[in-house]
Design an enzyme around this catalytic site. Sequence first.
Site, mmCIF file in Angstrom:
data_model
loop_
_atom_site.group_PDB
_atom_site.id
_atom_site.type_symbol
_atom_site.label_atom_id
_atom_site.label_comp_id
_atom_site.label_asym_id
_atom_site.label_seq_id
_atom_site.Cartn_x
_atom_site.Cartn_y
_atom_site.Cartn_z
ATOM 1 N N GLU A 86 0.886 -1.169 0.000
ATOM 2 C CA GLU A 86 0.000 0.000 0.000
ATOM 3 C C GLU A 86 0.918 1.211 0.000
ATOM 4 O O GLU A 86 1.507 1.541 1.031
ATOM 5 C CB GLU A 86 -0.929 -0.033 1.214
ATOM 6 C CG GLU A 86 -2.127 0.888 1.081
ATOM 7 C CD GLU A 86 -1.831 2.291 1.554
ATOM 8 O OE1 GLU A 86 -1.593 3.154 0.672
ATOM 9 O OE2 GLU A 86 -1.819 2.535 2.762
ATOM 10 N N CYS A 98 -1.841 8.873 3.110
ATOM 11 C CA CYS A 98 -1.629 8.373 1.749
ATOM 12 C C CYS A 98 -2.845 8.633 0.873
ATOM 13 O O CYS A 98 -2.709 8.938 -0.310
ATOM 14 C CB CYS A 98 -1.291 6.880 1.780
ATOM 15 S SG CYS A 98 -2.478 5.873 2.683
#
Length: 459
Positions: free
Chosen positions: A231, A265
């Site tokens: 990720e 993120c």
Amino acid sequence: MSTNVTTINPATGKEIKTYELMTEEQTLKAVEKCHDAFTKWKATPIEERGKIIQNIGEKFKEQKEEFAQLMTEEMGKIIAHGNDELDLCAAICEYTAATGAEELADEEKELAGGGKGIVSYSPLGVIYGIQPWNFPAYQVVRYSIVNLMAGNGILLKHAANVTGSALKLKEIYEEAGLPKDLFSVLIIDHDVSEKIIEHDLVRGVTFTGSAGAGRKIGEQAGKNIKKTVLELGSNDAYIVLEDADVELAIKTCTEGRIYNNGETCVAAKRFIVVDAVYDQFKKGFVESMNNIKLGDPTDENTQLGPMARKDLREKIHNQVKESIENGAEVLCGGEIPEGDGYYYPSTVLGNVKPGQPAYDDELFGPVASLIKAKDQDDAMRIANDSRFGLGGGIFSKDEDKAIELAQNHFDTGMVFINSFGIAQVDMPFGGVKNSGFGREHGGFGIKEFVNAKGISILK
């Protein structure tokens, strides 16, 4: 080479605590102990595992105030966002405890050629997680809870600046009844980390962080034939269309850019606004960002705390300066304030174009890139003109149109319509392109590190 790590309060620049690094021998022993604990844990009925997972969720609720303060001290998030994070951790535990047994239940089927088939989901073994500092509890809970429910063992290498939070998680897990050594915190450097990835008893690797680091870890894991979930970073585009509720878009985009001090993120980062409403959005958005209260993260009136580390502030300021040198303009913010701590103001850059970090790269902090598009098609083209593909957003009063754009045109793993969100426990989380691969949450993460075993009884 240093033999210890020291955590530093980013609001003051002062040291908090020093921790001794584990030796390679101690680390390899911890891997063996985790594997031994796993061999017992995998034989524990899933319903019993679920009860412990549920207890972990209760512990997050009980210790929320203490843990939120620790996260604020270590990485500077405002207290309210720490509370949000721990509520999400508790929700993940509750959801996993309630749905895990069903997600992992055997599947029986009649085989096309005659006979019966059974698909069972068996735990793989020890899963190694390398996690970042921006959500010290959630990032770990996201991968560890589903894997513990699946019957796996967990190793954690957390970011050095949140070592106290890593140890707090271990304390919570074990207080809730998790067997000793099943969740093991490794306080190690990168050289020793490579030894963990290579270790025969480690069966999977999950990493959250930058695309550059993800490439290295993915390469190491691939060389050793280890399953990975990556990720990675992103520069998520939020599109404001002609028929958007512009006031809602301004409010939501401001929240999406400064949430968690902008160090997320899946934060809103590039704001792509069609020409018809560009001036209206620009005026309101710049004013909204300019009015954000920067300050002490323990003060309940603060909206934006410090950057987590000094080097991170230097990096984003350099990205801002390079963008300006290549034609961007500062609409608000953009200057490092005087005083202690690693503060950076909410900033908006205009005239953002390809060739600038504000367009091409991830700005991991409270800096917004404002981009004008001709129309809807141009906005979607700009949104997809990125090597990243984690999340994104669409603002439009025509929900059906927004859904169609999200499904068929937005090249990302997640899309938010007329909203901003970090994660939902019952929806998949993850990206495409340089934002990585694999999914967490929503019943997807629990099957990333299991053996889907086919058992055939043929006639």
